[in-house]
Write a protein that holds these residues in place. Structure first.
Motif, mmCIF file in Angstrom:
data_model
loop_
_atom_site.group_PDB
_atom_site.id
_atom_site.type_symbol
_atom_site.label_atom_id
_atom_site.label_comp_id
_atom_site.label_asym_id
_atom_site.label_seq_id
_atom_site.Cartn_x
_atom_site.Cartn_y
_atom_site.Cartn_z
ATOM 1 N N LEU A 275 66.538 27.518 8.802
ATOM 2 C CA LEU A 275 65.256 27.172 9.402
ATOM 3 C C LEU A 275 64.760 28.305 10.295
ATOM 4 C CD1 LEU A 275 65.939 23.467 10.507
ATOM 5 C CD2 LEU A 275 64.941 24.285 8.359
ATOM 6 N N THR A 276 63.444 28.398 10.384
ATOM 7 C CA THR A 276 62.861 29.332 11.347
ATOM 8 C C THR A 276 62.975 28.735 12.747
ATOM 9 O OG1 THR A 276 60.658 28.355 11.179
ATOM 10 C CG2 THR A 276 61.220 30.108 9.597
ATOM 11 N N GLU A 277 62.651 29.503 13.762
ATOM 12 C CA GLU A 277 62.744 29.017 15.127
ATOM 13 C C GLU A 277 61.844 27.807 15.337
ATOM 14 O OE1 GLU A 277 61.967 30.611 19.703
ATOM 15 O OE2 GLU A 277 62.176 32.040 18.044
ATOM 16 N N GLU A 278 60.636 27.860 14.785
ATOM 17 C CA GLU A 278 59.706 26.741 14.938
ATOM 18 C C GLU A 278 60.227 25.509 14.204
ATOM 19 O OE1 GLU A 278 58.888 29.762 14.032
ATOM 20 O OE2 GLU A 278 57.804 30.462 15.823
ATOM 21 N N GLU A 279 60.739 25.716 13.002
ATOM 22 C CA GLU A 279 61.269 24.593 12.218
ATOM 23 C C GLU A 279 62.475 23.967 12.909
ATOM 24 O OE1 GLU A 279 60.115 26.050 7.664
ATOM 25 O OE2 GLU A 279 62.012 26.653 8.602
ATOM 26 N N LEU A 280 63.304 24.787 13.523
ATOM 27 C CA LEU A 280 64.481 24.265 14.215
ATOM 28 C C LEU A 280 64.077 23.422 15.421
ATOM 29 C CD1 LEU A 280 67.540 24.163 14.409
ATOM 30 C CD2 LEU A 280 67.470 26.297 15.721
ATOM 31 N N LEU A 281 63.104 23.910 16.200
ATOM 32 C CA LEU A 281 62.638 23.150 17.351
ATOM 33 C C LEU A 281 61.999 21.836 16.922
ATOM 34 C CD1 LEU A 281 61.097 26.027 19.513
ATOM 35 C CD2 LEU A 281 63.212 24.752 19.960
ATOM 36 N N SER A 282 61.273 21.881 15.826
ATOM 37 C CA SER A 282 60.660 20.666 15.300
ATOM 38 C C SER A 282 61.724 19.679 14.839
ATOM 39 C CB SER A 282 59.717 21.013 14.143
ATOM 40 O OG SER A 282 59.184 19.841 13.565
ATOM 41 N N HIS A 283 62.748 20.194 14.212
ATOM 42 C CA HIS A 283 63.851 19.342 13.739
ATOM 43 C C HIS A 283 64.558 18.681 14.924
ATOM 44 C CE1 HIS A 283 67.285 18.014 11.339
ATOM 45 N NE2 HIS A 283 68.071 18.527 12.279
ATOM 46 N N ILE A 284 64.796 19.444 15.985
ATOM 47 C CA ILE A 284 65.448 18.895 17.172
ATOM 48 C C ILE A 284 64.594 17.783 17.774
ATOM 49 C CG2 ILE A 284 66.171 19.420 19.533
ATOM 50 C CD1 ILE A 284 66.912 22.227 18.561
#
Length: 296
Positions: A275-284
């Motif tokens: 995941l990209t940084e944005e995708e990871l934050l969204s996932h969290i």
């Protein structure tokens, strides 16, 4: 020798029904179990990186220990069966002595050296002492058998530590897609399969399951914890790790005859690296909302 059927008591070990009933508690139990073992194994002289040749999973040593465990269980079981009615045996023997003493008193005018009731009491007391000694011996045999079994179990888990720690020395920055698992994963699978084949020829099924059933969550946690020790990883490296996880899951599923879903957690965890940084934050954020809804 063919696969053994169980004999003797198995109350010391979890059955399939016990495990199903405790399924909801496994997460916390796994966490405590893993931390205890991780601390223990890393405090051993030489740590888990010690020479694997010193471990009992060598075929000849494993055969010896498994045979010893099975033989002690068999002997304990047979002794219990042989002396399971000591009171009846004592009464029968005492009756025979009384009859012989009475017969002798009719043929001789000289009084017997001791009353027949005293003779019966002596025989009963002697048989009681023999019985107590046998019960103590049986208990010691069972205790030794359990300790041998736990030794094998601890060693199998130590082997997992030994191989999985090589995660930190393996490169996961890969230029090409790799479809084969890492060498250390192949060696671990071979060690576990060979151990299961040896053990299953000497121990009953429920004890074999006791030895192997909890290896999957242990390995899964080692792989998750080991991510922090990886020096570098790219998308092809993540795919390579997926191959490792699939190989482990397939092998342990074959050994314990059930799908080991603990490895699905490992796949999801390593997939986060894609995941990209944005995708990871969204996932969290999504997972936090999901957990809050479930706990509401």
């Amino acid at each position: 020798r063919s696969r053994r059927n169980s004999h003797g008591s198995q109350s010391s070990f979890l059955t399939a029904d016990d495990e199903d009933a405790q399924e909801e508690d496994w997460s916390q139990q796994e966490f405590l179990e893993f931390n205890m073992e991780y601390t223990l194994f890393n405090s051993l002289p030489g740590s888990p990186s010690q020479d694997k040749g010193k471990k009992v999973t060598d075929s000849s040593k494993l055969t010896l220990l498994a045979s010893l465990c099975d033989s002690l269980d068999w002997l304990s079981f047979r002794l219990r069966e042989l002396f399971k009615d000591p009171t009846g045996a004592a009464k029968t023997q005492a009756t025979k002595v009384r009859q012989q003493a009475n017969k002798g008193s009719k043929l001789n005018t000289i009084p017997t050296a001791a009353p027949t009731s005293s003779v019966s009491a002596l025989v009963t007391d002697a048989l009681d002492k023999v019985q107590r000694g046998l019960e103590l011996t049986i208990s010691k045999f069972s205790t030794i058998a359990d300790k041998v079994l736990l030794t094998i179990r601890a060693d199998l888990r130590l082997v997992c530590f030994y191989y999985i720690q090589q995660l930190s020395s393996t490169s996961y920055v890969v230029e090409e897609t790799r479809h084969e698992p890492d060498v250390y994963i192949t060696e671990l699978n071979y060690s576990l399969s060979a151990a299961e084949e040896t053990i299953s020829n000497h121990l009953p099924t429920f004890k074999t399951r006791f030895l192997f059933d909890r290896l999957a969550p242990l390995i899964a946690r080692l792989l998750i914890r080991g991510m922090g020790s990886i020096k570098g990883i790219n998308k092809n490296g993540v795919f390579k790790m997926f191959r490792n996880v699939f190989a482990l899951q397939q092998n342990l599923t074959n050994i314990v005859a059930k799908k080991e879903q603990h490895f699905d957690r490992v796949r999801r965890y390593y997939d986060l690296l894609n995941l990209t940084e944005e995708e990871l934050l969204s996932h969290i954020s999504d997972m936090a909302a999901y957990n809050n809804n479930n706990n509401a």
